[in-house]
Motif scaffolding. Sequence first.
Motif, mmCIF file in Angstrom:
data_model
loop_
_atom_site.group_PDB
_atom_site.id
_atom_site.type_symbol
_atom_site.label_atom_id
_atom_site.label_comp_id
_atom_site.label_asym_id
_atom_site.label_seq_id
_atom_site.Cartn_x
_atom_site.Cartn_y
_atom_site.Cartn_z
ATOM 1 N N ALA A 129 49.104 -76.128 43.557
ATOM 2 C CA ALA A 129 49.872 -76.172 44.803
ATOM 3 C C ALA A 129 50.239 -77.609 45.160
ATOM 4 O O ALA A 129 51.347 -77.892 45.619
ATOM 5 N N HIS A 130 49.313 -78.524 44.943
ATOM 6 C CA HIS A 130 49.584 -79.932 45.221
ATOM 7 C C HIS A 130 50.666 -80.471 44.282
ATOM 8 O O HIS A 130 51.623 -81.122 44.724
ATOM 9 N N LEU A 131 50.552 -80.196 43.000
ATOM 10 C CA LEU A 131 51.532 -80.684 42.040
ATOM 11 C C LEU A 131 52.909 -80.076 42.305
ATOM 12 O O LEU A 131 53.942 -80.726 42.068
ATOM 13 N N SER B 41 55.951 -72.197 36.779
ATOM 14 C CA SER B 41 56.699 -72.479 38.004
ATOM 15 C C SER B 41 57.117 -73.939 38.099
ATOM 16 O O SER B 41 58.037 -74.280 38.851
ATOM 17 N N LEU B 42 56.467 -74.809 37.334
ATOM 18 C CA LEU B 42 56.805 -76.240 37.360
ATOM 19 C C LEU B 42 58.020 -76.559 36.494
ATOM 20 O O LEU B 42 58.621 -77.630 36.643
ATOM 21 N N LEU B 43 58.387 -75.667 35.598
ATOM 22 C CA LEU B 43 59.367 -75.998 34.575
ATOM 23 C C LEU B 43 60.794 -76.208 35.092
ATOM 24 O O LEU B 43 61.450 -77.171 34.670
ATOM 25 N N VAL C 256 56.000 -85.296 30.582
ATOM 26 C CA VAL C 256 54.569 -84.989 30.608
ATOM 27 C C VAL C 256 54.292 -83.802 31.523
ATOM 28 O O VAL C 256 53.334 -83.057 31.312
ATOM 29 N N VAL C 257 55.137 -83.603 32.529
ATOM 30 C CA VAL C 257 54.972 -82.436 33.411
ATOM 31 C C VAL C 257 55.318 -81.155 32.654
ATOM 32 O O VAL C 257 54.609 -80.141 32.762
ATOM 33 N N VAL D 1 45.181 -85.210 38.872
ATOM 34 C CA VAL D 1 45.491 -83.790 39.078
ATOM 35 C C VAL D 1 45.695 -83.077 37.745
ATOM 36 O O VAL D 1 45.245 -81.941 37.563
ATOM 37 N N SER D 2 46.381 -83.727 36.799
ATOM 38 C CA SER D 2 46.631 -83.071 35.514
ATOM 39 C C SER D 2 45.315 -82.806 34.771
ATOM 40 O O SER D 2 45.157 -81.751 34.138
ATOM 41 N N GLY D 3 44.379 -83.751 34.840
ATOM 42 C CA GLY D 3 43.088 -83.533 34.200
ATOM 43 C C GLY D 3 42.326 -82.382 34.842
ATOM 44 O O GLY D 3 41.718 -81.554 34.145
ATOM 45 N N ILE D 4 42.363 -82.337 36.169
ATOM 46 C CA ILE D 4 41.705 -81.238 36.874
ATOM 47 C C ILE D 4 42.339 -79.905 36.506
ATOM 48 O O ILE D 4 41.647 -78.890 36.297
ATOM 49 N N LEU D 5 43.660 -79.896 36.407
ATOM 50 C CA LEU D 5 44.347 -78.648 36.059
ATOM 51 C C LEU D 5 43.983 -78.182 34.647
ATOM 52 O O LEU D 5 43.729 -76.993 34.429
#
Length: 361
Positions: free
Chosen positions: A126-128, A178-180, A166-167, A105-109
Amino acid sequence: MRHNDLWFSDGSVVLRAEQTLFRVHMSQLSRHSLLFRDMFTLPQPSTASEPSPSAIHSPQTDLGYIEGCPVIHLHDKAEDLANLLIALYDGPTFGNNDRSDFRVVSGILRLSAKYIIDSLRAKALAHLSEAWPSTLKAWDLREDLARVYELETGTPRGFRYPSPIVVINLAREIDALSLLPSAFYDLSRYSYTQIFEPREESPLCDDLSTPHDSRCHLSLLDIQKLGMGKEASSHAITSLIQSMTSPAHPHPHHPTSNTHRRNLSASGGRNRTNAICTTASACRSDFLELAQLATQHYIFDREKGCADPLYVAEELGQLKSAETTDGEDCVACARSLEAWAVRERERLWKTIPTWFRLDSS
């Protein structure tokens, strides 16, 4: 070398990432990516030629032809490009947000942000966000899954998800702010020694990195934010325990306690006949004793949850409920404490961005 699956005999362009070649279709890339669409509208040279050394850093550079297809050198990881192309051709299929899934997912993002593939970026983000959510309800579900993982595998729950470091670095790279908050909060639950001197088997190192890998480290600015957030988190736990015995706490000691009556109604009306505390003095004494025990446990002994205000609030809310099982304690005060904990957890969750100075990130 040619990629086993992503080499189509009728492809019209060859993409090179590291030492891997992908023969794909310009039309497929142009359909999804604004950057590729613009790239392919540029005039193509009629003969193969070697690029000049100064030109090889441009993704538009023509590196010659293979089987009549122009070759474009992309400065991406081959694994990330493969995952992106598979998602474009077959549709994205994500996993359970564990570490292996994060690699995909991170590579795709990264690449969907780089090549302006907005729809795919939105789906991957949205998945992450299911593992790094923006709501307390989703966070609690995430934590439940981590507890189940720990029980079933015997492995510390921190390994259920990728390292929050890493996130955080990914969120900065792709501007997914929004992930932070959830990532910083998760990281703040570790000690400074675990964060700054991680061992190779630490949850704070992802599967492919070492303690000296840049992916295991934060920027100076984010280290500052983490330090301030950990301090605020520690103060929040102290304040939680103190507020259990403060006058502001809604102990249902009086028949006019409308706040407590609303709390009971919200909990389904359980034990309505016990809606008023009839042992005020004894309950006050109990709350003082519970606060002292919580202080010893979370602050001095620094037992489980000592760096996790949301966990502490949940535990505090259940203290008198555990005592009521023998039928000797005040059910009204137990319900009041539960409702207080629910409100405090919501308040804490909304305050997390401020703790880590993320409102201005």
